[in-house]
Design an enzyme around this catalytic site. Structure first.
Site, PDB file in Angstrom:
ATOM      1  CG  HIS A   1     -45.115  10.043 -17.181  1.00  0.00           C
ATOM      2  ND1 HIS A   1     -44.210   9.332 -17.937  1.00  0.00           N
ATOM      3  CD2 HIS A   1     -44.423  11.086 -16.647  1.00  0.00           C
ATOM      4  CE1 HIS A   1     -43.026   9.912 -17.855  1.00  0.00           C
ATOM      5  NE2 HIS A   1     -43.134  10.972 -17.071  1.00  0.00           N
TER       6      HIS A   1
ATOM      7  CG  HIS B   1     -41.625  15.365 -19.443  1.00  0.00           C
ATOM      8  ND1 HIS B   1     -42.618  14.459 -19.757  1.00  0.00           N
ATOM      9  CD2 HIS B   1     -40.933  14.816 -18.414  1.00  0.00           C
ATOM     10  CE1 HIS B   1     -42.507  13.412 -18.973  1.00  0.00           C
ATOM     11  NE2 HIS B   1     -41.488  13.607 -18.139  1.00  0.00           N
TER      12      HIS B   1
ATOM     13  CG  ASP C   1     -42.064  14.570 -14.707  1.00  0.00           C
ATOM     14  OD1 ASP C   1     -42.765  13.629 -15.136  1.00  0.00           O
ATOM     15  OD2 ASP C   1     -40.841  14.653 -14.909  1.00  0.00           O
TER      16      ASP C   1
ATOM     17  CG  HIS D   1     -39.827  13.083  -9.892  1.00  0.00           C
ATOM     18  ND1 HIS D   1     -41.035  13.342 -10.511  1.00  0.00           N
ATOM     19  CD2 HIS D   1     -39.037  12.506 -10.834  1.00  0.00           C
ATOM     20  CE1 HIS D   1     -40.970  12.928 -11.764  1.00  0.00           C
ATOM     21  NE2 HIS D   1     -39.778  12.429 -11.984  1.00  0.00           N
TER      22      HIS D   1
END
Length: 306
Positions: free
Chosen positions: A79, A238, A242, A265
Site C-alpha cells: 500500500h 483494491h 495492490d 501478490h
C-alpha cells in the site's frame, strides 16, 4: 525534462502492524537521485537496509514482503509502494521499527496524504521510465498477468469472486493511469477479507491488528462494516492498488499496459521478475515534459518543489 522526485523533508507516522497488532513507527526521508526506494529496519542493531528489488520479494502470502539473504524481512509494503508509485516518487529511505509496515486504514490514502502534506521535491536528474517493448506474460492455472506495449500506462484488471456482495459489484476495470486518477479512483480502496478467514488467521497468531478500521470485512453474504464501501467497485480497485505497489519493485514507472485476471501478490511479482529477466522486452527511457506518456501531475493542494 521530467525529473526524478523525492520527499521534500522527513515525515513520520505511527500505526498498527496488520499481523502483529503492535504499534509501528515509520519515517520517510529524502534520498539522492538514483537511490530508488530503500527500507531500513531500525529496530535491529545494527540497522538493516533492504533495497526494494523484485528478487528480494520472497514472501507473497497475504502481503508482499522483502526478505534479504540473512532472512531479515519487511512485510506489507504494497500500500505504501502504491502511494509512492502513484505520486511518482523515485527516491526515498523508509525507516521502520518493526518487521512490517503499518496497515493504517487498509488503503493507500493515508500514505498519499502523508506524502502530499510534506511536499514532493524534484531533483536534478532525469526520471527513468521502464518502457515495455514486447509482451511478457505469466500464468498460474486460470490466473494470468501480462505487460505489453502501450503509449501510456493502462490497467485492465478483472477479479472473479463467488460471493454475493462482490458479484453484485463491478469486477472488471480499465483505467489510464495519472496521479489524479490514482488519488481519486484507486487510493482509498481498502483491503478486504472474509470473517471465516480472519478467525482462522487469528487462531494462528496472524492478522492480530486487523479490524473494520483497516479492512472491508465480509461474512458469507454481505459487508459487515457499518459504513459500507467507499467505492461501489472497491474490491477490484483494491486489487489494482495492490498491483501498483507490487509492480513498483521493478524500480521504475512503467510505460505499457498491465492486464490481469485474478492475479495477486505472487503472480504480480512473478511478472516483474519475468519482465526484468527478458531484457529485450523493455528499455529505460527519459522524456521531455511535453512528451510525457504518464502524468504525475500532483492534484491541486499538494506541493511539488523544483
Amino acid at each position: 525534462m521530467i525529473f526524478q522526485r523525492t520527499v521534500k523533508e522527513m515525515v513520520k507516522t505511527t500505526g498498527v502492524g496488520l499481523h502483529s497488532g503492535n504499534k509501528v513507527t515509520l519515517s520517510i526521508k529524502p534520498a539522492p537521485v538514483n537511490t530508488g526506494i530503500v527500507l531500513v529496519r531500525t529496530d535491529l542493531e545494527p540497522a538493516v537496509a533492504i533495497p526494494a528489488k523484485a528478487d528480494l520479494v520472497r514472501e507473497t502470502t497475504m502481503c508482499t514482503a522483502l526478505v534479504n539473504d540473512e532472512g531479515v524481512r519487511i512485510s506489507t509494503i504494497e500500500h505504501l509502494f502504491a502511494a509512492l508509485a502513484g505520486l511518482g516518487i523515485d527516491n526515498a529511505v523508509i525507516e521502520v521499527d518493526a518487521p512490517e509496515i503499518p496497515i493504517m486504514d487498509g488503503s493507500a490514502s493515508p500514505w498519499v496524504f502523508l506524502l502530499q502534506s510534506v511536499g514532493i521535491q524534484e531533483q536534478a536528474s532525469a526520471k527513468k521510465y521502464l518502457r515495455i517493448k514486447n509482451t511478457v506474460r505469466v500464468e498460474d492455472g486460470d490466473k494470468w498477468a501480462e505487460l505489453k506495449p502501450f503509449k501510456g500506462f493502462r490497467v485492465d484488471f478483472a477479479i472473479d469472486f463467488n460471493h454475493p456482495e462482490i458479484a453484485r459489484s463491478q469486477q472488471h476495470m480499465v483505467m489510464d493511469f495519472s496521479t489524479s486518477a490514482f488519488v481519486r479512483d484507486i487510493s482509498r480502496a481498502r483491503t478486504f477479507g472474509f470473517m471465516r478467514d480472519i478467525e482462522y488467521l487469528r487462531a494462528n497468531n496472524l492478522a492480530l491488528g486487523g479490524s473494520m478500521e483497516n479492512a472491508v470485512v465480509l461474512d458469507e453474504y454481505r459487508v459487515l462494516n457499518p459504513d459500507g464501501l467507499r467505492y461501489e467497485d472497491e474490491f477490484v480497485k483494491h486489487k489494482i492498488l495492490d498491483a501498483f505497489g507490487d509492480l513498483y519493485v521493478a524500480g521504475y514507472a512503467i510505460v505499457g499496459e498491465f492486464c490481469a485476471f485474478k492475479t495477486g501478490h505472487a503472480l504480480n511479482n512473478q511478472l516483474v521478475r519475468a519482465l526484468l529477466a527478458q531484457q529485450d522486452a523493455w528499455e529505460l527511457v527519459s522524456f521531455e515534459k511535453d512528451e510525457a506518456p504518464v502524468s504525475f501531475s500532483v492534484p491541486t493542494g499538494a506541493a511539488v518543489f523544483t
